[in-house]
Design a protein around this motif. Structure first.
Motif, PDB file in Angstrom:
ATOM      1  N   SER A  27       0.829  -1.211   0.000  1.00 22.16           N
ATOM      2  CA  SER A  27       0.000   0.000   0.000  1.00 22.16           C
ATOM      3  C   SER A  27       0.859   1.254   0.000  1.00 22.16           C
ATOM      4  N   TRP A  28       1.935   1.230   0.744  1.00 19.29           N
ATOM      5  CA  TRP A  28       2.856   2.356   0.801  1.00 19.29           C
ATOM      6  C   TRP A  28       3.485   2.589  -0.578  1.00 19.29           C
ATOM      7  N   ILE A  29       3.945   1.509  -1.199  1.00 18.58           N
ATOM      8  CA  ILE A  29       4.576   1.619  -2.522  1.00 18.58           C
ATOM      9  C   ILE A  29       3.579   2.151  -3.562  1.00 18.58           C
ATOM     10  N   ILE A  30       2.361   1.622  -3.554  1.00 19.96           N
ATOM     11  CA  ILE A  30       1.366   1.995  -4.571  1.00 19.96           C
ATOM     12  C   ILE A  30       0.821   3.411  -4.356  1.00 19.96           C
ATOM     13  N   THR A  31       0.549   3.774  -3.101  1.00 23.47           N
ATOM     14  CA  THR A  31      -0.018   5.104  -2.844  1.00 23.47           C
ATOM     15  C   THR A  31       1.059   6.170  -2.674  1.00 23.47           C
ATOM     16  N   GLY A  32       2.276   5.756  -2.364  1.00 25.23           N
ATOM     17  CA  GLY A  32       3.341   6.713  -2.097  1.00 25.23           C
ATOM     18  C   GLY A  32       3.253   7.322  -0.705  1.00 25.23           C
ATOM     19  N   SER A  33       2.347   6.816   0.111  1.00 23.92           N
ATOM     20  CA  SER A  33       2.142   7.361   1.451  1.00 23.92           C
ATOM     21  C   SER A  33       2.270   6.266   2.504  1.00 23.92           C
ATOM     22  N   ALA A  34       3.235   6.436   3.390  1.00 21.93           N
ATOM     23  CA  ALA A  34       3.406   5.470   4.478  1.00 21.93           C
ATOM     24  C   ALA A  34       2.180   5.469   5.387  1.00 21.93           C
ATOM     25  N   LEU A  35       1.602   6.643   5.623  1.00 26.55           N
ATOM     26  CA  LEU A  35       0.424   6.744   6.491  1.00 26.55           C
ATOM     27  C   LEU A  35      -0.770   5.984   5.898  1.00 26.55           C
ATOM     28  N   THR A  36      -0.988   6.133   4.606  1.00 23.94           N
ATOM     29  CA  THR A  36      -2.077   5.392   3.958  1.00 23.94           C
ATOM     30  C   THR A  36      -1.810   3.895   4.024  1.00 23.94           C
ATOM     31  N   GLY A  37      -0.562   3.502   3.808  1.00 24.80           N
ATOM     32  CA  GLY A  37      -0.196   2.089   3.925  1.00 24.80           C
ATOM     33  C   GLY A  37      -0.497   1.540   5.305  1.00 24.80           C
ATOM     34  N   LEU A  38      -0.158   2.313   6.332  1.00 20.82           N
ATOM     35  CA  LEU A  38      -0.435   1.889   7.709  1.00 20.82           C
ATOM     36  C   LEU A  38      -1.939   1.817   7.981  1.00 20.82           C
ATOM     37  N   LYS A  39      -2.684   2.807   7.513  1.00 17.20           N
ATOM     38  CA  LYS A  39      -4.141   2.805   7.714  1.00 17.20           C
ATOM     39  C   LYS A  39      -4.779   1.573   7.075  1.00 17.20           C
ATOM     40  N   ILE A  40      -4.384   1.291   5.844  1.00 19.73           N
ATOM     41  CA  ILE A  40      -4.955   0.131   5.141  1.00 19.73           C
ATOM     42  C   ILE A  40      -4.552  -1.159   5.844  1.00 19.73           C
ATOM     43  N   GLY A  41      -3.282  -1.283   6.182  1.00 16.77           N
ATOM     44  CA  GLY A  41      -2.798  -2.494   6.845  1.00 16.77           C
ATOM     45  C   GLY A  41      -3.477  -2.750   8.174  1.00 16.77           C
ATOM     46  N   PHE A  42      -3.595  -1.713   8.994  1.00 17.90           N
ATOM     47  CA  PHE A  42      -4.191  -1.911  10.311  1.00 17.90           C
ATOM     48  C   PHE A  42      -5.711  -2.039  10.263  1.00 17.90           C
ATOM     49  N   ALA A  43      -6.345  -1.421   9.271  1.00 16.22           N
ATOM     50  CA  ALA A  43      -7.806  -1.532   9.155  1.00 16.22           C
ATOM     51  C   ALA A  43      -8.236  -2.967   8.876  1.00 16.22           C
ATOM     52  N   GLU A  44      -7.407  -3.695   8.139  1.00 18.31           N
ATOM     53  CA  GLU A  44      -7.822  -5.048   7.770  1.00 18.31           C
ATOM     54  C   GLU A  44      -7.428  -6.114   8.788  1.00 18.31           C
ATOM     55  N   VAL A  45      -6.736  -5.736   9.838  1.00 15.71           N
ATOM     56  CA  VAL A  45      -6.305  -6.738  10.825  1.00 15.71           C
ATOM     57  C   VAL A  45      -7.492  -7.517  11.389  1.00 15.71           C
ATOM     58  N   ILE A  46      -8.509  -6.834  11.838  1.00 18.41           N
ATOM     59  CA  ILE A  46      -9.647  -7.519  12.463  1.00 18.41           C
ATOM     60  C   ILE A  46     -10.440  -8.328  11.433  1.00 18.41           C
ATOM     61  N   THR A  47     -10.781  -7.709  10.313  1.00 17.10           N
ATOM     62  CA  THR A  47     -11.584  -8.442   9.324  1.00 17.10           C
ATOM     63  C   THR A  47     -10.845  -9.667   8.813  1.00 17.10           C
ATOM     64  N   LYS A  48      -9.556  -9.524   8.584  1.00 14.07           N
ATOM     65  CA  LYS A  48      -8.784 -10.658   8.051  1.00 14.07           C
ATOM     66  C   LYS A  48      -8.647 -11.779   9.077  1.00 14.07           C
ATOM     67  N   MET A  49      -8.468 -11.439  10.356  1.00 14.19           N
ATOM     68  CA  MET A  49      -8.346 -12.507  11.357  1.00 14.19           C
ATOM     69  C   MET A  49      -9.643 -13.300  11.458  1.00 14.19           C
ATOM     70  N   ILE A  50     -10.763 -12.605  11.413  1.00 17.61           N
ATOM     71  CA  ILE A  50     -12.054 -13.295  11.476  1.00 17.61           C
ATOM     72  C   ILE A  50     -12.245 -14.149  10.219  1.00 17.61           C
ATOM     73  N   LEU A  51     -11.989 -13.564   9.056  1.00 22.84           N
ATOM     74  CA  LEU A  51     -12.153 -14.300   7.802  1.00 22.84           C
ATOM     75  C   LEU A  51     -11.201 -15.496   7.718  1.00 22.84           C
ATOM     76  N   TYR A  52      -9.955 -15.311   8.173  1.00 22.79           N
ATOM     77  CA  TYR A  52      -8.984 -16.405   8.123  1.00 22.79           C
ATOM     78  C   TYR A  52      -9.400 -17.547   9.054  1.00 22.79           C
ATOM     79  N   TYR A  53      -9.845 -17.213  10.259  1.00 19.81           N
ATOM     80  CA  TYR A  53     -10.292 -18.241  11.195  1.00 19.81           C
ATOM     81  C   TYR A  53     -11.451 -19.033  10.583  1.00 19.81           C
ATOM     82  N   LEU A  54     -12.423 -18.343   9.988  1.00 17.20           N
ATOM     83  CA  LEU A  54     -13.552 -19.029   9.362  1.00 17.20           C
ATOM     84  C   LEU A  54     -13.085 -19.903   8.192  1.00 17.20           C
TER      85      LEU A  54
END
Length: 150
Positions: free
Chosen positions: A28-55
């Motif tokens: 995300s950082w490489i594609i958007t050029g923004s480390a902050l956007t990369g962090l926002k995207i990465g951390f936003a998906e932590v919860i959804t991905k853990m639930i989806l992965y467990y299922l």
């Protein structure tokens, strides 16, 4: 066996999420050029991905291809799990990236970039976990019995 398998799937979900989140942040950082956007995207998906992965893990555990109560694992099964998980994971990443960036094309770019990196990382993660007996009491007992018979 059941409690052990749940613990195994929870630990696998956590280890995969750490690896997957780091990959998403970097892409995300490489594609958007923004480390902050990369962090926002990465951390936003932590919860959804853990639930989806467990299922996802629970579904694949139910598709148990077993013999004598022991889950059989194979490279083909790991490849199939890789593709099904990637479909779920990429869709989630694209939606989250679109929402955070406000640009659907950013979501698509990040999602498509992930297709390659995440499939390779996921396959390697599956192969590593195949070698770990944690949560697989019957496999551990079978190995111990085999070793004492040698």
């Amino acid at each position: 066996m059941k409690a052990n398998s749940h613990a195994r799937h929870i630990v696998k979900a956590i280890t995969w999420r750490i690896l997957g989140t780091l990959d998403t942040i970097l892409l995300s950082w490489i594609i958007t050029g923004s480390a902050l956007t990369g962090l926002k995207i990465g951390f936003a998906e932590v919860i959804t991905k853990m639930i989806l992965y467990y299922l996802h893990e629970r579904v694949w555990f139910k598709i148990n291809l077993s013999k004598g109560g022991v889950v059989l694992e194979s490279r083909k099964r790991h490849i199939a799990k890789t593709f099904t998980w990637r479909a779920v994971g990429t869709t989630d990443t694209m939606i989250i990236s679109w929402i955070i960036s406000g640009n659907p094309f950013i979501g698509l770019k990040i999602g498509f970039a992930e297709l390659i990196t995440k499939m390779i990382l996921y396959y390697l993660h599956e192969r590593a976990w195949y070698k770990i007996d944690f949560g697989l009491e019957r496999r551990r007992l079978r190995k111990a019995k085999h070793q004492t018979n040698e």
